[in-house]
Design a protein around this motif. Structure first.
Motif, PDB file in Angstrom:
ATOM      1  N   VAL A 213       0.949  -1.156   0.173  1.00  0.00           N
ATOM      2  CA  VAL A 213       0.051  -0.091   0.044  1.00  0.00           C
ATOM      3  C   VAL A 213       0.752   1.160   0.056  1.00  0.00           C
ATOM      4  O   VAL A 213       0.553   2.316  -0.772  1.00  0.00           O
ATOM      5  CB  VAL A 213      -1.029   0.139   1.261  1.00  0.00           C
ATOM      6  CG1 VAL A 213      -1.585   1.307   1.346  1.00  0.00           C
ATOM      7  CG2 VAL A 213      -1.948  -1.123   1.047  1.00  0.00           C
TER       8      VAL A 213
ATOM      9  N   GLY B  39      -6.460   4.269  -4.433  1.00  0.00           N
ATOM     10  CA  GLY B  39      -6.754   3.883  -3.394  1.00  0.00           C
ATOM     11  C   GLY B  39      -8.096   4.117  -2.719  1.00  0.00           C
ATOM     12  O   GLY B  39      -8.102   4.328  -1.565  1.00  0.00           O
TER      13      GLY B  39
ATOM     14  N   ARG C 129       2.388   1.574  -3.441  1.00  0.00           N
ATOM     15  CA  ARG C 129       1.823   1.143  -4.537  1.00  0.00           C
ATOM     16  C   ARG C 129       2.128   1.848  -5.857  1.00  0.00           C
ATOM     17  O   ARG C 129       1.889   1.249  -7.004  1.00  0.00           O
ATOM     18  CB  ARG C 129       0.084   1.259  -4.370  1.00  0.00           C
ATOM     19  CG  ARG C 129      -0.127   2.543  -4.040  1.00  0.00           C
ATOM     20  CD  ARG C 129      -1.719   2.350  -3.617  1.00  0.00           C
ATOM     21  NE  ARG C 129      -2.575   3.779  -3.477  1.00  0.00           N
ATOM     22  CZ  ARG C 129      -2.214   4.636  -2.369  1.00  0.00           C
ATOM     23  NH1 ARG C 129      -1.383   4.116  -1.482  1.00  0.00           N
ATOM     24  NH2 ARG C 129      -2.749   5.716  -2.457  1.00  0.00           N
TER      25      ARG C 129
ATOM     26  N   ALA D 226      -6.542   1.119  -8.020  1.00  0.00           N
ATOM     27  CA  ALA D 226      -5.266   0.632  -7.141  1.00  0.00           C
ATOM     28  C   ALA D 226      -4.531   1.754  -6.922  1.00  0.00           C
ATOM     29  O   ALA D 226      -3.854   1.960  -5.915  1.00  0.00           O
ATOM     30  CB  ALA D 226      -4.412  -0.164  -7.900  1.00  0.00           C
TER      31      ALA D 226
ATOM     32  N   LYS E  39      -5.941  -4.728  -4.315  1.00  0.00           N
ATOM     33  CA  LYS E  39      -6.512  -4.163  -5.350  1.00  0.00           C
ATOM     34  C   LYS E  39      -5.021  -4.018  -6.366  1.00  0.00           C
ATOM     35  O   LYS E  39      -4.953  -4.179  -7.380  1.00  0.00           O
ATOM     36  CB  LYS E  39      -7.285  -2.806  -5.316  1.00  0.00           C
ATOM     37  CG  LYS E  39      -8.711  -2.775  -4.767  1.00  0.00           C
ATOM     38  CD  LYS E  39      -9.218  -1.658  -4.824  1.00  0.00           C
ATOM     39  CE  LYS E  39     -10.799  -1.647  -4.387  1.00  0.00           C
ATOM     40  NZ  LYS E  39     -11.296  -0.367  -4.327  1.00  0.00           N
ATOM     41  N   VAL E  40      -4.124  -3.784  -5.634  1.00  0.00           N
ATOM     42  CA  VAL E  40      -2.779  -3.551  -6.065  1.00  0.00           C
ATOM     43  C   VAL E  40      -2.480  -4.849  -6.821  1.00  0.00           C
ATOM     44  O   VAL E  40      -1.939  -4.936  -7.876  1.00  0.00           O
ATOM     45  CB  VAL E  40      -1.793  -3.111  -5.431  1.00  0.00           C
ATOM     46  CG1 VAL E  40      -0.595  -2.963  -5.881  1.00  0.00           C
ATOM     47  CG2 VAL E  40      -1.979  -1.652  -4.463  1.00  0.00           C
TER      48      VAL E  40
ATOM     49  N   ASN F 238     -11.758  -3.167   2.860  1.00  0.00           N
ATOM     50  CA  ASN F 238     -10.503  -2.818   3.394  1.00  0.00           C
ATOM     51  C   ASN F 238     -10.508  -1.967   4.807  1.00  0.00           C
ATOM     52  O   ASN F 238      -9.468  -1.461   4.808  1.00  0.00           O
ATOM     53  CB  ASN F 238      -9.821  -1.675   2.263  1.00  0.00           C
ATOM     54  CG  ASN F 238     -10.688  -0.362   2.169  1.00  0.00           C
ATOM     55  OD1 ASN F 238     -11.869  -0.429   2.622  1.00  0.00           O
ATOM     56  ND2 ASN F 238     -10.225   0.745   1.829  1.00  0.00           N
TER      57      ASN F 238
ATOM     58  N   ALA G  21      -5.918   2.462   1.768  1.00  0.00           N
ATOM     59  CA  ALA G  21      -5.794   1.793   0.439  1.00  0.00           C
ATOM     60  C   ALA G  21      -5.780   0.305   0.612  1.00  0.00           C
ATOM     61  O   ALA G  21      -4.899  -0.375   1.287  1.00  0.00           O
ATOM     62  CB  ALA G  21      -4.949   2.354  -0.409  1.00  0.00           C
TER      63      ALA G  21
END
Length: 252
Positions: A10, A136, A13, A133, A84-85, A203, A80
């Motif tokens: 995060v 965030g 990222r 991503a 997703k990243v 999240n 974030a």
């Protein structure tokens, strides 16, 4: 260990995503212009894709109980999500291979309209994943209310609408909080909001977010200070004590 990897992903990222795009660009060029090199890259990229997708599945279960303090906005934001990243990285390799194949077919003069159209979903999907991503997106508490954004739209609920976040009974780790809104005419929607009556908690710890919202609904005098480190410390001291709730620094 996974928590540290997730936090590092995060925090860094933007750099990680830029490196992922660079690797994807190299793969497009390799598949499109040097097929032998593209074939050599296939197995390493396949391994990396599987690895990051596994990490995405694992980190989906991490729901930290803290806010990121954003004094420049000002706001308290949910952190974030690392998953997703990982998902964005996982889709870059197959997408770049597909695009490289179209480049190769075009150079050979055998590309069809169908080949071109079939790759449009790749571009759209990758664009959405990268935006989500990179930015965030999540839930933000502002002095004026609650805001939830994603790549295609946003939902803003003023405190005057008196939102009440409700955790579904019997759900240990809910992925959303439903809101009971007394003044729906005050709610603002732009684009295509992720939801009209709920907040994402994929999240963040749902109980932590619900408690913070409840606190500011009941104590309007503290809303003006949202976004400051001092107010964040005061909020943590006022919320019920639960294991796993911890402090957070400034915006990452």
């Amino acid at each position: 260990m996974i928590g540290k990897v997730s936090a590092a992903m995060v925090q860094h990222r933007h750099v990680v995503l830029m490196l992922g795009l660079l690797v994807a660009g190299v793969n497009v060029a390799a598949v499109g212009f040097v097929p032998t090199l593209g074939q050599r890259l296939f197995l390493p990229l396949l391994f990396l894709t599987l690895a990051v997708l596994v990490l995405a599945l694992i980190t989906m279960g991490i729901r930290p109980a803290y806010f990121v303090v954003q004094p420049q906005i000002p706001a308290f934001a949910t952190p974030a999500p690392a998953w997703k990243v990982f998902i964005a990285l996982g889709f870059l390799a197959p997408a770049s291979t597909s695009i490289g194949a179209v480049v190769r077919s075009t150079r050979a003069g055998i590309a069809s309209t169908f080949d071109m159209l079939a790759n449009i979903p790749w571009f759209v999907l990758i664009a959405l994943l990268l935006v989500e991503a990179w930015r965030g997106y999540g839930v933000q508490l502002h002095p004026y209310g609650i805001r939830q954004r994603w790549a295609l739209g946003s939902l803003t609920v003023p405190w005057e609408a008196l939102p009440a976040a409700q955790i579904p009974p019997g759900v240990d780790r809910p992925s959303r909080l439903r809101m009971a809104i007394a003044e729906p005419q005050l709610v603002q929607r732009r684009g295509s909001p992720w939801s009209r009556k709920s907040l994402r908690t994929d999240n963040v710890d749902a109980g932590f977010l619900a408690a913070a919202i409840r606190h500011y609904v009941c104590h309007p005098e503290h809303r003006v200070a949202i976004g400051s480190q001092d107010e964040y410390q005061r909020l943590l001291a006022e919320l019920p004590d639960r294991d796993g709730w911890r402090d957070a620094g400034d915006d990452s």
